[in-house]
Design a protein around this motif. Structure first.
Motif, PDB file in Angstrom:
ATOM      1  N   ARG A 270      48.062  57.172  46.948  1.00 54.16           N
ATOM      2  CA  ARG A 270      47.568  58.399  47.585  1.00 54.16           C
ATOM      3  C   ARG A 270      48.731  59.372  47.817  1.00 54.16           C
ATOM      4  NH1 ARG A 270      42.325  57.353  48.214  1.00 54.16           N
ATOM      5  NH2 ARG A 270      42.114  59.533  48.771  1.00 54.16           N
TER       6      ARG A 270
ATOM      7  N   ARG B  83      41.442  57.780  38.701  1.00 54.91           N
ATOM      8  CA  ARG B  83      41.011  57.084  37.490  1.00 54.91           C
ATOM      9  C   ARG B  83      42.187  56.943  36.510  1.00 54.91           C
ATOM     10  NH1 ARG B  83      35.406  56.853  36.309  1.00 54.91           N
ATOM     11  NH2 ARG B  83      34.219  57.359  38.174  1.00 54.91           N
TER      12      ARG B  83
ATOM     13  N   ARG C 212      38.164  51.437  53.572  1.00 55.36           N
ATOM     14  CA  ARG C 212      39.596  51.204  53.376  1.00 55.36           C
ATOM     15  C   ARG C 212      40.350  51.794  54.578  1.00 55.36           C
ATOM     16  NH1 ARG C 212      39.429  55.382  48.522  1.00 55.36           N
ATOM     17  NH2 ARG C 212      39.547  57.276  49.733  1.00 55.36           N
TER      18      ARG C 212
ATOM     19  N   ARG D 208      37.277  62.531  47.998  1.00 47.23           N
ATOM     20  CA  ARG D 208      36.764  61.755  49.130  1.00 47.23           C
ATOM     21  C   ARG D 208      37.440  62.168  50.436  1.00 47.23           C
ATOM     22  NH1 ARG D 208      34.924  60.488  44.971  1.00 47.23           N
ATOM     23  NH2 ARG D 208      33.779  58.610  44.367  1.00 47.23           N
TER      24      ARG D 208
HETATM   25  O1   DC Z   1      34.834  60.598  42.093  1.00 42.92           O
HETATM   26  P1   DC Z   1      35.200  59.429  41.165  1.00 42.92           P
HETATM   27  O2   DC Z   1      34.087  58.424  41.004  1.00 42.92           O
HETATM   28  O3   DC Z   1      35.755  59.871  39.863  1.00 42.92           O
HETATM   29  O4   DC Z   1      36.384  58.680  41.941  1.00 42.92           O
HETATM   30  C1   DC Z   1      36.984  57.512  41.431  1.00 42.92           C
HETATM   31  C2   DC Z   1      37.518  56.659  42.581  1.00 42.92           C
HETATM   32  O5   DC Z   1      38.624  57.310  43.203  1.00 42.92           O
HETATM   33  C3   DC Z   1      36.511  56.378  43.686  1.00 42.92           C
HETATM   34  O6   DC Z   1      36.385  54.986  43.889  1.00 42.92           O
HETATM   35  C4   DC Z   1      37.071  57.001  44.930  1.00 42.92           C
HETATM   36  C5   DC Z   1      38.485  57.337  44.600  1.00 42.92           C
HETATM   37  N1   DC Z   1      38.846  58.671  45.089  1.00 42.92           N
HETATM   38  C6   DC Z   1      39.560  58.745  46.263  1.00 42.92           C
HETATM   39  O7   DC Z   1      39.824  57.728  46.892  1.00 42.92           O
HETATM   40  N2   DC Z   1      39.962  59.962  46.731  1.00 42.92           N
HETATM   41  C7   DC Z   1      39.666  61.089  46.070  1.00 42.92           C
HETATM   42  N3   DC Z   1      40.074  62.257  46.548  1.00 42.92           N
HETATM   43  C8   DC Z   1      38.913  61.021  44.863  1.00 42.92           C
HETATM   44  C9   DC Z   1      38.514  59.787  44.406  1.00 42.92           C
END
Ligand code: DC
Length: 224
Positions: free
Chosen positions: A106, A37, A184, A127
């Protein structure tokens, strides 16, 4: 160090339940979504299109993102500015989803997450924590709930705060974000092969927290 990975789709209750479980266990709680974010917010602030992978990647060297833990609460800093509130705005959610698909983003956030886990007993939510960031975590939980139930919870939360919303709009946003996050090419949302699947559709908040704490104590009985 004890490292617990909690992954799952948005709105499954990961952050609230992981935060409460971490408190009960005396671990720090790391919300990695906040990092994505913060990158999304940085792009928005600079007028960079969040879907433009090259422009987003080019911006990274000028970003300093840090997590600080103040009275147990995670605060997110972007180039020294506390953006903990800004990253929760609705436009930050889609921006985060966009930038999280960029491999350079990432890679940029990977070391920060690794260092936090190396130095702290923690519950880290995201995630790809169990699959990519902490494949060596002692326990991996995949916390999920149906899209309808997640939309329902979000609807009730916003209505109780006096924010007018439409259920259908929330549901379609959740379905869209799930699709983005799980399709993705890089680090898609999926359970690690050895993750415990926890479906919270029919569970109350307290029940989810208790189950997480129970799983941690069962996995590391001497330390938690
Ligand atoms: O959990 P969140 O809604 O705050 O996450 C925001 C965005 O970041 C969501 O679209 C997925 C991504 N995200 C990610 O790709 N990998 C992570 N470890 C955490 C979040």
């Amino acid at each position: 160090m004890i490292n617990i990975a909690i992954d799952g789709p948005s709105g499954a209750g990961k952050s609230t339940s992981a935060r409460a479980a971490a408190k009960e266990l005396g671990f720090i709680y790391v919300d990695t979504g906040a990092l994505y974010r913060a990158v999304g917010v940085a792009a928005l602030k600079r007028g960079i299109a969040t879907a433009d992978a090259k422009a987003v990647a080019d911006m990274l060297p000028s970003l300093k993102i840090a997590l600080r833990f103040e009275a147990g609460e995670q605060k997110v800093y972007l180039n020294g500015e506390d953006v903990s509130k800004t990253i929760r705005l609705p436009e930050a959610s889609m921006a985060a989803s966009d930038v999280s698909a960029v491999p350079a983003v990432r890679a940029f956030l990977f070391d920060l997450q690794k260092t936090l886990a190396r130095e702290n007993d923690c519950i880290m939510d995201g995630r790809d924590i169990g699959t990519v960031v902490l494949p060596e975590a002692q326990l991996k939980i995949f916390l999920t709930a149906s899209a309808e139930e997640r939309a329902n919870r979000r609807y009730n939360e916003l209505i109780s705060r006096g924010t007018p919303v439409e259920y259908e709009a929330l549901l379609s946003e959740i379905v869209q974000r799930d699709y983005n996050d799980s399709h993705r090419a890089i680090a898609p949302l999926k359970p690690a092969p050895d993750a415990v699947i926890l479906d919270s559709s029919d569970m109350g908040f307290e029940e989810v927290v208790a189950e997480i704490v129970r799983l941690v104590k069962e996995t590391v009985p001497d330390e938690a």
